[in-house]
Design a protein around this motif. Structure first.
Motif, mmCIF file in Angstrom:
data_model
loop_
_atom_site.group_PDB
_atom_site.id
_atom_site.type_symbol
_atom_site.label_atom_id
_atom_site.label_comp_id
_atom_site.label_asym_id
_atom_site.label_seq_id
_atom_site.Cartn_x
_atom_site.Cartn_y
_atom_site.Cartn_z
ATOM 1 N N TRP A 151 6.433 -3.297 -17.377
ATOM 2 C CA TRP A 151 6.687 -4.563 -16.678
ATOM 3 C C TRP A 151 6.847 -4.324 -15.176
ATOM 4 O O TRP A 151 6.267 -5.050 -14.363
ATOM 5 N N LEU A 152 7.623 -3.294 -14.802
ATOM 6 C CA LEU A 152 7.807 -2.972 -13.389
ATOM 7 C C LEU A 152 6.473 -2.645 -12.729
ATOM 8 O O LEU A 152 6.181 -3.094 -11.615
ATOM 9 N N GLN A 153 5.645 -1.872 -13.430
ATOM 10 C CA GLN A 153 4.332 -1.506 -12.886
ATOM 11 C C GLN A 153 3.439 -2.738 -12.728
ATOM 12 O O GLN A 153 2.726 -2.867 -11.729
ATOM 13 N N ASN A 154 3.488 -3.642 -13.705
ATOM 14 C CA ASN A 154 2.676 -4.856 -13.633
ATOM 15 C C ASN A 154 3.119 -5.778 -12.495
ATOM 16 O O ASN A 154 2.316 -6.537 -11.955
ATOM 17 N N GLN A 155 4.418 -5.714 -12.145
ATOM 18 C CA GLN A 155 4.938 -6.531 -11.046
ATOM 19 C C GLN A 155 4.561 -5.978 -9.676
ATOM 20 O O GLN A 155 4.643 -6.689 -8.673
ATOM 21 N N THR A 156 4.173 -4.710 -9.637
ATOM 22 C CA THR A 156 3.891 -4.049 -8.346
ATOM 23 C C THR A 156 2.527 -3.347 -8.402
ATOM 24 O O THR A 156 2.430 -2.137 -8.154
ATOM 25 N N PRO A 157 1.449 -4.085 -8.686
ATOM 26 C CA PRO A 157 0.140 -3.432 -8.858
ATOM 27 C C PRO A 157 -0.402 -2.818 -7.570
ATOM 28 O O PRO A 157 -1.221 -1.904 -7.626
ATOM 29 N N ASN A 158 0.060 -3.316 -6.416
ATOM 30 C CA ASN A 158 -0.470 -2.798 -5.152
ATOM 31 C C ASN A 158 0.497 -1.837 -4.457
ATOM 32 O O ASN A 158 0.373 -1.582 -3.271
ATOM 33 N N MET A 159 1.459 -1.283 -5.203
ATOM 34 C CA MET A 159 2.395 -0.316 -4.621
ATOM 35 C C MET A 159 1.651 0.950 -4.196
ATOM 36 O O MET A 159 0.877 1.511 -4.961
ATOM 37 N N ILE A 160 1.884 1.365 -2.957
ATOM 38 C CA ILE A 160 1.290 2.607 -2.438
ATOM 39 C C ILE A 160 2.429 3.519 -2.001
ATOM 40 O O ILE A 160 3.345 3.091 -1.297
ATOM 41 N N LYS A 161 2.348 4.772 -2.417
ATOM 42 C CA LYS A 161 3.351 5.764 -2.010
ATOM 43 C C LYS A 161 2.672 6.781 -1.104
ATOM 44 O O LYS A 161 1.733 7.461 -1.517
ATOM 45 N N ASP A 162 3.128 6.847 0.138
ATOM 46 C CA ASP A 162 2.565 7.742 1.134
ATOM 47 C C ASP A 162 3.605 8.835 1.419
ATOM 48 O O ASP A 162 4.721 8.526 1.842
ATOM 49 N N GLU A 163 3.252 10.089 1.172
ATOM 50 C CA GLU A 163 4.208 11.205 1.361
ATOM 51 C C GLU A 163 4.059 11.868 2.733
ATOM 52 O O GLU A 163 4.556 12.961 2.939
ATOM 53 N N ASN A 164 3.360 11.216 3.646
ATOM 54 C CA ASN A 164 3.114 11.821 4.954
ATOM 55 C C ASN A 164 3.798 11.073 6.101
ATOM 56 O O ASN A 164 3.373 11.153 7.247
ATOM 57 N N TYR A 165 4.862 10.311 5.756
ATOM 58 C CA TYR A 165 5.583 9.596 6.803
ATOM 59 C C TYR A 165 6.344 10.564 7.701
ATOM 60 O O TYR A 165 6.971 11.490 7.222
ATOM 61 N N LYS A 166 6.252 10.337 9.008
ATOM 62 C CA LYS A 166 6.983 11.196 9.952
ATOM 63 C C LYS A 166 7.905 10.341 10.809
ATOM 64 O O LYS A 166 7.571 9.246 11.185
#
Length: 198
Positions: free
Chosen positions: A183-198
């Motif tokens: 359900w959480l995944q379906n609520q956030t289909p466009n979630m992007i996780k970027d590990e290169n934030y500075k």
């Protein structure tokens, strides 16, 4: 928490970035509000103490903190400080299980409340905690007077497990299961996780 020191999470209407030193001044201004102190059960701190707190939150492995940005405002200005609207935290303070987390959310800017930013932020953080920090159970401790937050967490599937007349707060709980993760995944289909934030 150093785990999220380079993590940027992008949702539909909000962006999460790690709480860093350059955000402290704006955060400190927020926390002068008596209303926010009451809603978050916080004591006012000096600016010097706020800087110490930020450093502690960054280094302690039992706290995961993000600043919430208004995505459209950030994309217009490219200014993190101007786009700050609140913060969201996970606290791992259960001595018996380091996979249990307490979640806290604050939309500090009143003009951004009631627009769905808190709802989206909560879902993104709950999902992040499960997928990246292996959380298996969530708690939310909410002031009895904060009806909006209580109702939001109930809609998220949390159930009341206790209430404290001394601290004037409810404790709500949600045990993670497969259906809820989907359900959480379906609520956030466009979630992007970027590990290169500075």
């Amino acid at each position: 928490m150093k785990e999220n020191k380079s993590t940027k999470i992008i949702g539909k209407n909000v962006i999460f970035i790690p709480y860093k030193e350059n955000h402290v001044l704006r955060y400190h201004e927020w926390m002068k509000s008596e209303e926010l102190q009451q809603l978050t059960a916080s004591e006012p701190l000096t600016l010097e103490d706020e800087y110490k707190m930020q450093k502690s939150w960054f280094e302690d492995e039992d706290k995961c903190t993000f600043i919430i940005l208004n995505k459209s405002l950030y994309e217009e200005t490219l200014n993190e400080i101007d786009a700050m609207i609140g913060d969201i935290n996970l606290f791992f303070n259960d001595a018996n299980c380091n996979k249990n987390a307490e979640i806290e959310i604050m939309i500090a800017e009143t003009c951004h409340r009631g627009k769905g930013y808190g709802w989206e932020s909560a879902i993104l953080m709950l999902r992040y905690g499960i997928e990246n920090l292996n959380v298996i159970k969530y708690l939310a401790k909410i002031s009895i007077s904060n009806e909006k937050s209580i109702n939001m967490f109930r809609k998220l599937g949390f159930e009341e497990v206790s209430r404290s007349d001394i601290f004037k707060e409810f404790t709500l709980q949600k045990v993670v299961d497969f259906e809820w993760i989907k359900w959480l995944q379906n609520q956030t289909p466009n979630m992007i996780k970027d590990e290169n934030y500075k």
